[in-house]
Design an enzyme around this catalytic site. Structure first.
Site, PDB file in Angstrom:
ATOM      1  N   ASP A   8     -62.116-135.900  21.664  1.00  0.00           N
ATOM      2  CA  ASP A   8     -62.873-134.677  21.412  1.00  0.00           C
ATOM      3  C   ASP A   8     -62.219-134.068  20.166  1.00  0.00           C
ATOM      4  O   ASP A   8     -61.085-134.414  19.821  1.00  0.00           O
ATOM      5  CB  ASP A   8     -62.733-133.744  22.623  1.00  0.00           C
ATOM      6  CG  ASP A   8     -63.266-132.348  22.347  1.00  0.00           C
ATOM      7  OD1 ASP A   8     -64.364-132.241  21.767  1.00  0.00           O
ATOM      8  OD2 ASP A   8     -62.588-131.369  22.713  1.00  0.00           O
ATOM      9  N   LEU A   9     -62.924-133.192  19.461  1.00  0.00           N
ATOM     10  CA  LEU A   9     -62.350-132.611  18.242  1.00  0.00           C
ATOM     11  C   LEU A   9     -61.761-131.209  18.481  1.00  0.00           C
ATOM     12  O   LEU A   9     -60.540-131.015  18.419  1.00  0.00           O
ATOM     13  CB  LEU A   9     -63.434-132.543  17.149  1.00  0.00           C
ATOM     14  CG  LEU A   9     -63.064-131.780  15.879  1.00  0.00           C
ATOM     15  CD1 LEU A   9     -61.918-132.459  15.148  1.00  0.00           C
ATOM     16  CD2 LEU A   9     -64.285-131.663  14.965  1.00  0.00           C
ATOM     17  N   ASP A  10     -62.657-130.255  18.792  1.00  0.00           N
ATOM     18  CA  ASP A  10     -62.228-128.860  18.918  1.00  0.00           C
ATOM     19  C   ASP A  10     -61.268-128.677  20.093  1.00  0.00           C
ATOM     20  O   ASP A  10     -61.652-128.897  21.240  1.00  0.00           O
ATOM     21  CB  ASP A  10     -63.458-127.953  19.119  1.00  0.00           C
ATOM     22  CG  ASP A  10     -64.405-127.985  17.923  1.00  0.00           C
ATOM     23  OD1 ASP A  10     -63.908-128.021  16.785  1.00  0.00           O
ATOM     24  OD2 ASP A  10     -65.634-127.964  18.131  1.00  0.00           O
ATOM     25  N   THR A  16     -59.456-125.549  16.669  1.00  0.00           N
ATOM     26  CA  THR A  16     -60.703-124.842  16.372  1.00  0.00           C
ATOM     27  C   THR A  16     -61.312-124.197  17.614  1.00  0.00           C
ATOM     28  O   THR A  16     -62.210-123.355  17.485  1.00  0.00           O
ATOM     29  CB  THR A  16     -61.729-125.797  15.728  1.00  0.00           C
ATOM     30  OG1 THR A  16     -61.527-127.089  16.292  1.00  0.00           O
ATOM     31  CG2 THR A  16     -61.581-125.854  14.229  1.00  0.00           C
ATOM     32  N   LYS A  44     -66.355-123.956  26.379  1.00  0.00           N
ATOM     33  CA  LYS A  44     -65.684-125.097  25.740  1.00  0.00           C
ATOM     34  C   LYS A  44     -66.457-126.394  25.978  1.00  0.00           C
ATOM     35  O   LYS A  44     -66.768-126.728  27.117  1.00  0.00           O
ATOM     36  CB  LYS A  44     -64.246-125.229  26.239  1.00  0.00           C
ATOM     37  CG  LYS A  44     -63.345-124.139  25.701  1.00  0.00           C
ATOM     38  CD  LYS A  44     -61.900-124.405  26.036  1.00  0.00           C
ATOM     39  CE  LYS A  44     -61.021-123.276  25.537  1.00  0.00           C
ATOM     40  NZ  LYS A  44     -59.659-123.379  26.072  1.00  0.00           N
ATOM     41  N   SER A 113     -67.836-135.267  19.458  1.00  0.00           N
ATOM     42  CA  SER A 113     -67.812-133.801  19.398  1.00  0.00           C
ATOM     43  C   SER A 113     -69.190-133.191  19.585  1.00  0.00           C
ATOM     44  O   SER A 113     -70.171-133.667  19.023  1.00  0.00           O
ATOM     45  CB  SER A 113     -67.243-133.354  18.048  1.00  0.00           C
ATOM     46  OG  SER A 113     -67.360-131.947  17.919  1.00  0.00           O
ATOM     47  N   ALA A 114     -69.236-132.103  20.340  1.00  0.00           N
ATOM     48  CA  ALA A 114     -70.482-131.375  20.569  1.00  0.00           C
ATOM     49  C   ALA A 114     -70.826-130.478  19.386  1.00  0.00           C
ATOM     50  O   ALA A 114     -71.866-129.827  19.374  1.00  0.00           O
ATOM     51  CB  ALA A 114     -70.349-130.527  21.829  1.00  0.00           C
ATOM     52  N   LYS A 144     -72.334-132.419  26.486  1.00  0.00           N
ATOM     53  CA  LYS A 144     -71.407-132.475  27.616  1.00  0.00           C
ATOM     54  C   LYS A 144     -71.828-131.424  28.640  1.00  0.00           C
ATOM     55  O   LYS A 144     -72.302-130.373  28.216  1.00  0.00           O
ATOM     56  CB  LYS A 144     -69.976-132.198  27.129  1.00  0.00           C
ATOM     57  CG  LYS A 144     -69.502-133.200  26.073  1.00  0.00           C
ATOM     58  CD  LYS A 144     -68.237-132.710  25.372  1.00  0.00           C
ATOM     59  CE  LYS A 144     -67.906-133.634  24.192  1.00  0.00           C
ATOM     60  NZ  LYS A 144     -66.748-133.234  23.418  1.00  0.00           N
ATOM     61  N   GLU A 168     -59.845-134.898  26.121  1.00  0.00           N
ATOM     62  CA  GLU A 168     -60.629-133.654  26.124  1.00  0.00           C
ATOM     63  C   GLU A 168     -59.814-132.424  26.517  1.00  0.00           C
ATOM     64  O   GLU A 168     -58.885-132.524  27.304  1.00  0.00           O
ATOM     65  CB  GLU A 168     -61.733-133.789  27.184  1.00  0.00           C
ATOM     66  CG  GLU A 168     -63.077-134.201  26.645  1.00  0.00           C
ATOM     67  CD  GLU A 168     -63.781-133.092  25.880  1.00  0.00           C
ATOM     68  OE1 GLU A 168     -63.304-131.943  25.878  1.00  0.00           O
ATOM     69  OE2 GLU A 168     -64.823-133.395  25.271  1.00  0.00           O
ATOM     70  N   ASP A 169     -60.217-131.259  26.017  1.00  0.00           N
ATOM     71  CA  ASP A 169     -59.570-130.006  26.443  1.00  0.00           C
ATOM     72  C   ASP A 169     -60.504-129.154  27.305  1.00  0.00           C
ATOM     73  O   ASP A 169     -60.124-128.061  27.721  1.00  0.00           O
ATOM     74  CB  ASP A 169     -59.134-129.185  25.220  1.00  0.00           C
ATOM     75  CG  ASP A 169     -60.327-128.617  24.458  1.00  0.00           C
ATOM     76  OD1 ASP A 169     -61.335-129.344  24.307  1.00  0.00           O
ATOM     77  OD2 ASP A 169     -60.264-127.457  24.032  1.00  0.00           O
TER      78      ASP A 169
HETATM   79  C1  BG6 Z   1     -67.682-127.876  20.882  1.00  0.00           C
HETATM   80  C2  BG6 Z   1     -66.897-126.622  21.190  1.00  0.00           C
HETATM   81  O1  BG6 Z   1     -66.822-128.840  20.366  1.00  0.00           O
HETATM   82  O2  BG6 Z   1     -68.725-127.608  19.947  1.00  0.00           O
HETATM   83  C3  BG6 Z   1     -67.830-125.502  21.616  1.00  0.00           C
HETATM   84  O3  BG6 Z   1     -65.973-126.893  22.223  1.00  0.00           O
HETATM   85  C4  BG6 Z   1     -68.924-125.315  20.567  1.00  0.00           C
HETATM   86  O4  BG6 Z   1     -67.078-124.325  21.769  1.00  0.00           O
HETATM   87  C5  BG6 Z   1     -69.667-126.630  20.355  1.00  0.00           C
HETATM   88  O5  BG6 Z   1     -69.851-124.322  21.002  1.00  0.00           O
HETATM   89  C6  BG6 Z   1     -70.790-126.521  19.316  1.00  0.00           C
HETATM   90  O6  BG6 Z   1     -70.235-126.282  18.059  1.00  0.00           O
HETATM   91  P1  BG6 Z   1     -71.018-125.822  16.770  1.00  0.00           P
HETATM   92  O7  BG6 Z   1     -69.980-125.906  15.689  1.00  0.00           O
HETATM   93  O8  BG6 Z   1     -72.135-126.808  16.544  1.00  0.00           O
HETATM   94  O9  BG6 Z   1     -71.524-124.450  17.010  1.00  0.00           O
HETATM   95 MG    MG Z   2     -62.893-129.341  22.925  1.00  0.00          MG
END
Ligand code: BG6
Ligand code: MG
Length: 220
Positions: A8-10, A16, A44, A113-114, A144, A168-169
């Protein structure tokens, strides 16, 4: 045994998750809607509009789709302003070593990543070309806790889910990894991530992870 690692990224590769929280906090303060870290936990791993819906649960007002899009865009502008200053120094402890060691041993690595900002963040971190594959929200239909992000990553690195490890976090992310049929590593709070196969406070202890790939670390 395991041959692929899907990150996962964030909140895993860089902090982030903090920026997402701060951007949502700024928006909810402007709207006069109560928002705190506990509510943020539910956001998250969850997509942008869906996150906004969770925040709006605390408001008595009804908003049109147009207003919701406007709010979500606003949050994204705040967020994009924050990620502009990301540099390679913002990689979380353990990440540079993990990427290096896994690649050296021929383990495939991917990002699931989402976020629609995933590529910008990876580019600013200076690691966008290190991964064998990157899947972000723009390439999938279901976010997710649906397993699609992780399954798409595995497919594109040419591996069956059962030889992949997901990192993942978020609780939603751990559920996605488990539903994909992978080994799940949670990074953060044990109570939140208890459905994971292994929970680590952070990724500093790279040996614990490398051992899953039968990589022996001298002295470890
Ligand atoms: C996920 C984060 O990676 O991305 C969420 O954990 C975030 O908090 C989601 O809402 C969507 O991100 P973005 O940058 O497309 O708004
Ligand atoms: Mg995350």
């Amino acid at each position: 045994k395991y041959r692929g690692a899907i990150f996962d990224l964030d909140g895993v590769i860089t902090d982030t998750a903090r920026y997402h929280y701060e951007a949502w906090k700024r928006l909810s303060d402007e709207l006069g809607i109560y928002f705190d870290e506990k509510i943020n936990e539910r956001l998250k791993g969850i997509g942008r509009l869906q996150s906004l819906e969770i925040i709006l649960e605390k408001s008595k007002k009804q908003f049109s789709m147009e207003e919701k899009r406007y709010f979500a865009d606003k949050k994204n502008q705040y967020y994009r302003e924050m990620i502009k200053s990301i540099t390679p120094k913002d990689l979380l402890p353990g990440i540079p070593e993990l990427i290096r060691e896994l690649k050296e041993r021929g383990i495939k690595i991917a990002v699931a990543s989402a976020s629609r900002n995933a590529f910008t963040v990876l580019k600013n971190l200076g690691i966008s070309d290190k991964f064998d594959y990157i899947v972000d929200a723009s390439r999938i239909k279901k976010g997710k806790p649906h397993p699609e992000l992780f399954l798409t990553a595995a497919e594109n690195i040419g591996l069956k889910p059962d030889v992949c490890v997901g990192i993942e976090d978020s609780a939603a992310g751990i559920e996605a990894i488990k539903r994909a049929g992978m080994f799940a590593i949670g990074v953060g709070d044990f109570e939140i991530l208890k459905k994971a196969d292994m929970v680590l406070k952070d990724l500093r202890d790279t040996e614990k992870i490398l051992r899953l790939f039968s990589i022996n670390v001298p002295g470890g």
